[in-house]
Design a protein around this motif. Structure first.
Motif, PDB file in Angstrom:
ATOM      1  N   PHE A  92       0.819  -1.225  -0.035  1.00 28.73           N
ATOM      2  CA  PHE A  92       0.059   0.061   0.083  1.00 28.73           C
ATOM      3  C   PHE A  92       0.874   1.047  -0.128  1.00 28.73           C
ATOM      4  O   PHE A  92       1.786   1.456   0.806  1.00 28.73           O
ATOM      5  N   ILE A  93       0.613   1.915  -1.124  1.00 25.88           N
ATOM      6  CA  ILE A  93       1.359   3.508  -1.056  1.00 25.88           C
ATOM      7  C   ILE A  93       0.655   4.627  -1.318  1.00 25.88           C
ATOM      8  O   ILE A  93      -0.479   4.346  -2.364  1.00 25.88           O
ATOM      9  N   ARG A  94       0.608   5.605  -0.638  1.00 25.38           N
ATOM     10  CA  ARG A  94      -0.241   6.775  -0.698  1.00 25.38           C
ATOM     11  C   ARG A  94       0.763   8.101  -0.544  1.00 25.38           C
ATOM     12  O   ARG A  94       1.696   8.173  -0.390  1.00 25.38           O
ATOM     13  N   ILE A  95       0.199   9.187  -1.059  1.00 23.38           N
ATOM     14  CA  ILE A  95       0.843  10.556  -0.993  1.00 23.38           C
ATOM     15  C   ILE A  95      -0.444  11.342  -0.684  1.00 23.38           C
ATOM     16  O   ILE A  95      -1.289  11.275  -0.783  1.00 23.38           O
ATOM     17  N   GLN A  96       0.178  12.485  -0.051  1.00 26.53           N
ATOM     18  CA  GLN A  96      -0.908  13.494   0.234  1.00 26.53           C
ATOM     19  C   GLN A  96      -0.048  14.826  -0.638  1.00 26.53           C
ATOM     20  O   GLN A  96       1.106  15.031  -0.628  1.00 26.53           O
ATOM     21  N   SER A  97      -0.992  15.650  -1.394  1.00 25.43           N
ATOM     22  CA  SER A  97      -0.613  16.680  -2.230  1.00 25.43           C
ATOM     23  C   SER A  97      -1.421  17.799  -2.165  1.00 25.43           C
ATOM     24  O   SER A  97      -2.781  17.880  -1.530  1.00 25.43           O
ATOM     25  N   ASN A  98      -1.075  18.966  -2.614  1.00 26.06           N
ATOM     26  CA  ASN A  98      -1.715  20.343  -2.654  1.00 26.06           C
ATOM     27  C   ASN A  98      -2.448  20.267  -3.920  1.00 26.06           C
ATOM     28  O   ASN A  98      -3.380  21.237  -4.259  1.00 26.06           O
ATOM     29  N   GLY A  99      -2.299  19.452  -4.899  1.00 24.45           N
ATOM     30  CA  GLY A  99      -3.241  19.416  -6.214  1.00 24.45           C
ATOM     31  C   GLY A  99      -2.689  20.211  -7.120  1.00 24.45           C
ATOM     32  O   GLY A  99      -3.090  20.317  -8.378  1.00 24.45           O
ATOM     33  N   THR A 100      -1.652  21.131  -6.824  1.00 22.73           N
ATOM     34  CA  THR A 100      -1.162  22.351  -7.653  1.00 22.73           C
ATOM     35  C   THR A 100      -0.435  21.735  -9.247  1.00 22.73           C
ATOM     36  O   THR A 100      -0.566  22.511 -10.335  1.00 22.73           O
ATOM     37  N   HIS A 101       0.049  20.644  -9.044  1.00 22.78           N
ATOM     38  CA  HIS A 101       0.977  19.865 -10.250  1.00 22.78           C
ATOM     39  C   HIS A 101       0.233  18.646 -10.557  1.00 22.78           C
ATOM     40  O   HIS A 101       1.011  18.200 -11.191  1.00 22.78           O
ATOM     41  N   LEU A 102      -0.916  18.559 -10.108  1.00 23.67           N
ATOM     42  CA  LEU A 102      -1.676  17.192 -10.613  1.00 23.67           C
ATOM     43  C   LEU A 102      -2.084  17.287 -12.078  1.00 23.67           C
ATOM     44  O   LEU A 102      -3.402  17.211 -12.414  1.00 23.67           O
ATOM     45  N   GLY A 114       0.648   2.536 -10.040  1.00 21.85           N
ATOM     46  CA  GLY A 114       0.159   1.740  -8.918  1.00 21.85           C
ATOM     47  C   GLY A 114      -0.019   2.381  -7.567  1.00 21.85           C
ATOM     48  O   GLY A 114      -0.228   1.747  -6.751  1.00 21.85           O
ATOM     49  N   LEU A 115      -0.392   3.826  -7.634  1.00 28.47           N
ATOM     50  CA  LEU A 115      -0.691   4.361  -6.283  1.00 28.47           C
ATOM     51  C   LEU A 115      -1.770   4.029  -5.930  1.00 28.47           C
ATOM     52  O   LEU A 115      -2.702   3.708  -6.584  1.00 28.47           O
ATOM     53  N   ASN A 156      -9.148   3.307 -15.754  1.00 29.34           N
ATOM     54  CA  ASN A 156      -8.398   2.226 -14.817  1.00 29.34           C
ATOM     55  C   ASN A 156      -9.570   1.233 -14.165  1.00 29.34           C
ATOM     56  O   ASN A 156     -10.225   1.542 -13.390  1.00 29.34           O
ATOM     57  N   PRO A 157      -9.534   0.001 -14.553  1.00 31.43           N
ATOM     58  CA  PRO A 157     -10.446  -1.058 -14.188  1.00 31.43           C
ATOM     59  C   PRO A 157     -10.151  -1.153 -12.743  1.00 31.43           C
ATOM     60  O   PRO A 157     -11.282  -1.607 -11.906  1.00 31.43           O
ATOM     61  N   THR A 158      -9.141  -0.867 -11.955  1.00 31.55           N
ATOM     62  CA  THR A 158      -9.157  -1.026 -10.507  1.00 31.55           C
ATOM     63  C   THR A 158      -9.643   0.035  -9.838  1.00 31.55           C
ATOM     64  O   THR A 158     -10.116   0.063  -8.616  1.00 31.55           O
ATOM     65  N   GLY A 159      -9.910   1.254 -10.244  1.00 34.03           N
ATOM     66  CA  GLY A 159     -10.422   2.334  -9.613  1.00 34.03           C
ATOM     67  C   GLY A 159      -9.505   2.832  -8.906  1.00 34.03           C
ATOM     68  O   GLY A 159      -9.884   3.933  -8.014  1.00 34.03           O
ATOM     69  N   LEU A 160      -8.211   2.543  -8.815  1.00 35.69           N
ATOM     70  CA  LEU A 160      -7.278   3.289  -8.017  1.00 35.69           C
ATOM     71  C   LEU A 160      -6.470   4.370  -8.922  1.00 35.69           C
ATOM     72  O   LEU A 160      -6.369   4.276 -10.150  1.00 35.69           O
ATOM     73  N   PRO A 161      -5.816   4.966  -8.065  1.00 34.51           N
ATOM     74  CA  PRO A 161      -5.713   5.401  -6.763  1.00 34.51           C
ATOM     75  C   PRO A 161      -7.110   5.929  -6.247  1.00 34.51           C
ATOM     76  O   PRO A 161      -7.702   6.435  -6.888  1.00 34.51           O
ATOM     77  N   GLN A 162      -7.632   5.609  -4.895  1.00 36.97           N
ATOM     78  CA  GLN A 162      -8.508   6.068  -4.144  1.00 36.97           C
ATOM     79  C   GLN A 162      -8.401   7.347  -4.051  1.00 36.97           C
ATOM     80  O   GLN A 162      -7.019   8.025  -3.886  1.00 36.97           O
ATOM     81  N   LEU A 163      -9.210   8.399  -4.034  1.00 38.90           N
ATOM     82  CA  LEU A 163      -9.103   9.915  -4.076  1.00 38.90           C
ATOM     83  C   LEU A 163      -9.851  10.305  -2.649  1.00 38.90           C
ATOM     84  O   LEU A 163     -10.788  10.024  -2.295  1.00 38.90           O
TER      85      LEU A 163
END
Length: 379
Positions: A92-102, A114-115, A156-163
């Protein structure tokens, strides 16, 4: 290279929860952030160091957050770090972002890489409040990025990453918290999290809702009701007690928290961009227990300092910790110390040699000062 697994805490390779940053920097200025009080020494994790992590650290991890206090998505080495963690088999891998570079390129990189979980901090449901609290970020840009990410993820059939969306509660945005739930549902979030901020300066006490339990608890009830109505999983703080035990002693000489310690119970480790390891972020002023770029991680885990910390912590004795702040189920919500940053409550934390400590905000730009004045956060 195989790492020998000893009997004991690491007999299960996938046992450790790790939170880390690849850099000490961030590209925006949130009014409640610790960076408004102090400036961390600039440090970044290089490609060679990421290879060390892939070989020496990631094979032991059950859970990994590739960001903690910094913004990961504008870092050149982030894609390689994510790839390294996946190659090492971290479940399991996650990140926290401010969304400015997404942007679209980074969205595809996260999805194809695979996040498992992408958290985005928003703290508002309107452009005006968002841009006042999160100075340097554009509401239109971030919301546009989120919409593009959700559109791309549909393939993406997996529905990942969760948001997931995060909303830090304070007096400046409390009136927008309920509306935030509907906005999040509309944007395609899977989960929401509301929380209080750590009080990083005595000035910030005036911003917190914890000193008005009736108002805070009434808001929590409305949030729970609205989340149930809208149909989105939402994490809301526990109700506050009628009274908060005030923090009396401004400077604790030798703090020693007594109580449950999730860092020991759940095998946590915090890793800094320079490789320094800490069993908990609240123990930084006691110095690292080792450096993964100098010592094999297995030796650090079994080292005297880590084992001594964990044995004592499992008994409810955590020397050097003023009050649990990082784990919800061990935090004492009736104690103001739970919400105060350690630098406010200990002398030693104020003297950390890798920080420029000041109770006043250093190097504030004119735009930051104006943003703070606009929301009534400064005189």
């Amino acid at each position: 290279m195989k790492i020998p697994i000893k009997q004991g805490l690491l007999r299960n390779r996938r046992h450790i929860y790790m939170t880390m940053d690849l850099s000490t920097s961030c590209d925006i200025h949130c009014v409640q952030c610790f960076r408004e009080i102090l400036t961390p020494k600039p440090i970044k994790t290089g490609l060679e160091q990421i290879r060390v992590l892939e070989r020496e650290v990631f094979p032991f991890l059950k859970w990994l957050s590739l960001s903690c206090t910094g913004e990961p998505l504008y870092l050149k080495n982030f894609p390689e770090a994510l790839s390294a963690a996946k190659r090492a088999g971290v479940p399991f891998i996650r990140i926290q972002s401010n969304g400015t570079h997404l942007d679209e390129e980074r969205s595809r990189m996260l999805i194809e890489g695979g996040l498992n979980y992408l958290g985005i901090s928003l703290d508002a449901s309107t452009r005006e409040t968002f841009e006042k609290i999160r100075a340097g970020a554009s509401w239109d840009s971030v919301i546009g990025n989120i919409k593009d990410f959700v559109r791309i993820r549909k393939a993406n059939p997996t529905g990942l990453p969760q948001l997931g969306f995060n909303f830090t509660l304070m007096k400046q945005n409390a009136d927008e918290a309920v509306d935030f739930i509907g906005l999040a549902k509309e944007l395609g979030a899977d989960v929401l999290s509301f929380s209080h901020f750590f009080i990083e300066s005595w000035e910030m006490r005036d911003w917190s809702l914890i000193y008005d339990p009736p108002r805070a608890n009434a808001l929590y009830a409305r949030l729970r009701s609205e989340a149930a109505r809208v149909g989105i999983r939402t994490l809301v703080p526990e109700d506050l007690p009628e009274r908060i035990q005030p923090f009396v002693h401004r400077d604790l000489e030798n703090p020693c928290y007594r109580g449950k310690c999730a860092s020991a119970l759940e095998s946590w480790m915090f890793l800094m961009p320079d490789g320094d390891c800490f069993p908990c972020l609240n123990l930084q002023d006691r110095g690292p227990i080792g450096n993964v770029f100098e010592t094999p991680f297995s030796e650090i885990w079994y080292g005297a300092r880590n084992q001594r910390f964990r044995k004592q912590a499992l008994k409810g004795i955590v020397e050097g910790c003023d009050q649990c702040k990082f784990f919800a189920f061990t935090a004492d919500l009736s104690n103001e110390g739970t919400y105060l940053a350690k630098r406010l409550t200990t002398r030693s934390a104020a003297e950390m040699d890798y920080h420029d400590h000041s109770e006043k905000i250093p190097n504030r730009s004119p735009s930051q000062s104006q943003a703070l004045k606009t929301v009534g956060l400064t005189e």
